[in-house]
Design an enzyme around this catalytic site. Structure first.
Site, PDB file in Angstrom:
ATOM      1  N   PRO A 150       1.730   6.672   5.303  1.00 45.67           N
ATOM      2  CA  PRO A 150       1.159   6.569   6.647  1.00 45.67           C
ATOM      3  C   PRO A 150       0.087   5.503   6.779  1.00 45.67           C
ATOM      4  CG  PRO A 150       0.392   8.548   5.538  1.00 45.67           C
ATOM      5  CD  PRO A 150       1.499   8.002   4.699  1.00 45.67           C
ATOM      6  N   TYR A 151      -0.677   5.242   5.707  1.00 43.96           N
ATOM      7  CA  TYR A 151      -1.704   4.207   5.797  1.00 43.96           C
ATOM      8  C   TYR A 151      -1.085   2.828   5.971  1.00 43.96           C
ATOM      9  CZ  TYR A 151      -4.928   0.591   4.379  1.00 43.96           C
ATOM     10  OH  TYR A 151      -5.648  -0.588   4.337  1.00 43.96           O
TER      11      TYR A 151
END
Length: 337
Positions: A150-151
């Site tokens: 997700p980052y």
């Protein structure tokens, strides 16, 4: 013709994320180069932190477009450094800060007549897809989005938003810099590494032999300032240190600045990947607090060889990293005494 005073000749910039590791160093570099600096601050503590650095604190957040426009009024350049960086967490939070926050910054900047450029800190990880070796990566590699990261996925989406806004008005440009592992004096991630070693939980993935690029925070700050004047609008640039290290060699050197040594205990990548996936499921199902000891996001960032090519930044920005690895490590040792 009236001659301008030295104070009137000074350029003004807004820095988002000024109370953070990179933002704090950037404020210092800008002031040293004669800029007037404003820093967006969303809390009283952040306001105090950026004032202590010499910047003018402006209360506001990435979600408040009105506050952003007011903070940018009269600024020539916006340095967008603020980001949500964790190795675990809800996708919605990453997207809210790294994608929507970037969109808000760009929208506010484009609506502010004085702002001619937004220079943002993206991440080298935006080109990381499935876990595999990536060597001598350059800007021709496409952006990647993966559910397990997700980052880096949110940073890729945020970069897309940023660069798509280039030339939304004729005199407005957007530029992204892509550093790999950022390090230097004051890095909070080193505290977490030390804690992990002391707790006896540290293991080298694949023995730590994978090659890696890094970027000292001072080299990144100098590149950001170069990009404000020399970067081509709508472009992304990889920036890194001259030296290529191995994961084990580099992290061991960082830990040695705190007089911490690490054992040779290791785990194969495949086993680590499986365990990270299993832990992720358990943490989500049981809604456990904190983050798992190992995550697939973490493994994608450090588990495979990843080195980058900085030729584009060298040619177009005049980028040449001045802080060597030895000098950066020496400064960290000195700061720790």
């Amino acid at each position: 013709m009236t001659e301008l005073t030295p104070s009137e000749l000074r350029r003004t910039a807004l820095v988002t994320g000024g109370s953070g590791f990179v933002g704090g160093h950037l404020i210092a570099h800008l002031l040293k180069n004669g800029w007037q600096v404003r820093a967006l601050a969303r809390s009283s503590q952040s306001e105090a932190d950026v004032r202590a650095l010499g910047a003018t604190a402006v209360k506001g957040s990435l979600s408040d477009e009105r506050a952003l426009r007011e903070a940018m009024a009269g600024c020539e350049v916006v340095f967008h450094v603020a980001a949500h960086f964790k190795l675990w967490g809800k996708k919605a939070l990453f997207n809210r800060v790294n994608v929507v926050g970037t969109r808000n910054v760009v929208k506010a900047a484009a609506a502010t007549a004085s702002v001619r450029r937004v220079v943002a800190v993206s991440a080298a990880a935006v080109v990381m897809g499935d876990p595999e070796p990536m060597v001598d990566v350059d800007e021709t590699f496409p952006l990647q989005v993966r559910s397990f990261s997700p980052y880096s996925s949110s940073k890729a989406k945020g970069e897309h938003v940023l660069l798509k806004a280039n030339r939304v008005r004729p005199d407005f440009e957007t530029i992204a810099l892509r550093p790999p592992f950022i390090w230097g004096t004051g890095m909070s991630s080193l505290d977490e590494m030390v804690e992990t070693v002391h707790a006896g939980r540290w293991q080298w993935v694949d023995g730590g032999k994978q090659a890696m690029s890094s970027c000292h925070v001072d080299n990144l700050c100098e590149a950001l300032i170069l990009a404000a004047d020399r970067g081509r609008g709508g472009e992304a640039y990889f920036v890194a240190d001259d030296e290529i290290s191995t994961l084990k060699g580099f992290i061991s050197a960082l830990l040695s600045t705190r007089d911490v040594s690490v054992s040779d205990k290791a785990v194969p990548f495949g086993m680590a990947w499986f365990m990270a996936g299993l832990m992720g499921v358990v943490w989500r199902l049981l809604r456990l607090k904190g983050q798992p000891p190992i995550t697939r996001q973490m493994l994608r960032l450090i588990g495979k060889p990843f080195t980058i090519n900085t030729e584009k930044a060298r040619v177009e920005l005049g980028y040449a990293p001045r802080t060597t690895m030895n000098a950066g490590l020496a400064a960290m040792r000195h700061a720790g005494t």
